[in-house]
Design a protein around this motif. Structure first.
Motif: not given
Length: 467
Positions: A34-36, A356-360
């Protein structure tokens, strides 16, 4: 973004594939990555202000990486100059930051020369390499005091003509290609050392009487993962320099070893993490500087020039991209269409990025493929990646994309997006505005005969037979 309402999807059956672990590894996972935020700025805020897709650069990361590399070499050798490789990323803001840090400009074309001059870089702080140096560019560079490294015999003739025109002897460097013990051996650029071609060029220059050699240049390749290759390169260059001095009295004022240091982007086919796979910059500095001290004569410390690009900027760049479509392939593989593809990430043909996704996102992860928006079957960002069930609007952050993507991106099908810089104080600055139709068409010329009522001038199709 995902709504509270779940959409029914017809079940699919997919063959399970298992086997022993091998060097090609298996499925890359972005499920737990995750990379928010990027450089402390929330991805939500960046997209709300500048849209998606969006390139984001971290000024802090860029300066820190350059300083780390500079420290590694300057603590091991007394005279080191870094040449920023414009072809790696010639966005003005990126170049300006590295010039502030003390890097001079390393250029390989007239276009890059024009960019450097527009930034106010004086000739004494420019190195001109590359296989295509038009006569007018060479003349301007000589008048400007640029360091010029000769690539082929035709450049020798051009420089001799310029020397005659200006009534002066011109000091130049010569580019070598050599066997540093790695494959592939780059032999396209410069003069080959082992075959004797390089020494023949030296004899040719001496006979002409218009030029003299004051430096050597060699670039042994890209993404070099063996520090010992640089050690062998330096040894051969130093010995060749002393051979030239013995023959003609020309002492080497600089030894330019090019670049080629790797970044944390992994080549396709590798399976180890970058921390395991890559040598540290200190290991490269040890190999290069130890070889210099071993082979240089006492009291002779020519300038060491390093033209690193990828290792400096790659990790400072990220790309935010959003899901714009989901589908199932015939074999039941989950596929996602993103708003960014190989048009913006040209290096995806060779490198595996960190994704990465920006959130779960809840749900069971499964092997998926990530496509871009191009109408080309080769527009693939990730061929096998473990992802949860994503929906339109969900976002990915693709990291380590600062090198070569903003210089090799394509003007094809889609407009190129905004590029922003997150400053060391956390502010966000626009450093390249998104394109619109005017950027594509301002160089075009539409003849008047085609511009007036173009559609109405078309022959009208008959409707006969279409009842």
């Amino acid at each position: 973004m995902k709504t509270a309402t779940s959409t029914y999807e017809k079940p699919s059956i997919q063959q399970l594939k298992s086997g022993l672990m091998n060097k090609f590894a298996g499925v890359t996972s972005a499920y737990n990555q995750i990379k928010s935020s990027i450089a402390g700025v929330p991805v939500d805020d960046l997209v709300a202000q500048f849209g998606s897709p969006l390139f984001v650069y971290s000024e802090r990361s860029l300066r820190r990486k350059f300083r780390t590399m500079r420290h590694a070499f300057t603590t091991r050798y007394p005279d080191v100059t870094f040449g920023w490789s414009y072809k790696t990323n010639y966005l003005k803001a990126i170049c300006a930051i590295l010039h502030q840090e003390g890097a001079i400009a390393e250029l390989v074309s007239k276009m890059e020369y024009d960019k450097a001059k527009a930034l106010g870089i004086p000739g004494k702080q420019i190195i001109l390499n590359g296989p295509h140096k038009p006569f007018d560019l060479l003349e301007a560079a000589v008048r400007d005091g640029v360091t010029i490294n000769i690539d082929h015999l035709d450049e020798i003739e051009d420089l001799e003509a310029i020397a005659t025109l200006l009534g002066q002897t011109i000091s130049v460097g010569i580019r070598l290609n050599l066997d540093a013990g790695i494959q592939p051996c780059w032999s396209r650029f410069g003069f080959n050392l082992e075959s004797g071609q390089a020494m023949e060029a030296i004899h040719r220059i001496a006979r002409g009487g218009k030029l003299k050699i004051n430096g050597l240049h060699s670039h042994i390749g890209t993404y070099i993962m063996e520090p010992s290759a640089y050690s062998r390169q330096v040894e051969k260059m130093v010995k060749f320099g002393y051979n030239i001095e013995a023959l003609y009295g020309w002492q080497m004022e600089y030894i330019d070893i090019g670049g080629g240091f790797p970044s944390r982007s992994r080549l396709k086919g590798t399976y180890h993490a970058a921390d395991v796979l890559l040598p540290s910059i200190e290991e490269y500095a040890d190999a290069i500087c130890d070889s210099l001290w071993k082979h240089l004569r006492s009291g002779h410390t020519p300038k060491l020039i390093i033209e690193s690009g990828r290792a400096v900027v790659d990790e400072a760049g990220s790309l935010i991209t959003s899901v714009c479509g989901t589908k199932r392939l015939p074999d039941s593989t989950r596929a996602y269409v993103m708003d960014a593809g190989v048009n913006l990430l040209f290096t995806s043909f060779w490198y595996r990025f960190d994704i990465a996704l920006d959130r779960h996102v809840p749900g069971t992860a499964e092997p998926s493929v990530v496509y871009g928006p191009m109408c080309m079957n080769i527009d693939v960002i990730a061929e096998s990646i473990s992802l949860p069930p994503l929906s339109r609007g969900d976002r990915m952050v693709i990291s380590t994309v600062g090198a070569y993507n903003n210089t090799q991106w394509l003007q094809f099908i889609e407009y190129r997006p905004n590029v922003v810089l997150v400053t060391e104080t956390g502010e966000v600055e626009l450093i390249r505005a998104a394109e619109d139709l005017s950027d594509l068409e301002r160089r075009e010329h539409l003849p008047a005969r085609l511009a007036s009522n173009a559609f109405n001038a078309l022959p009208q199709l008959s409707s006969v037979g279409w009842k």
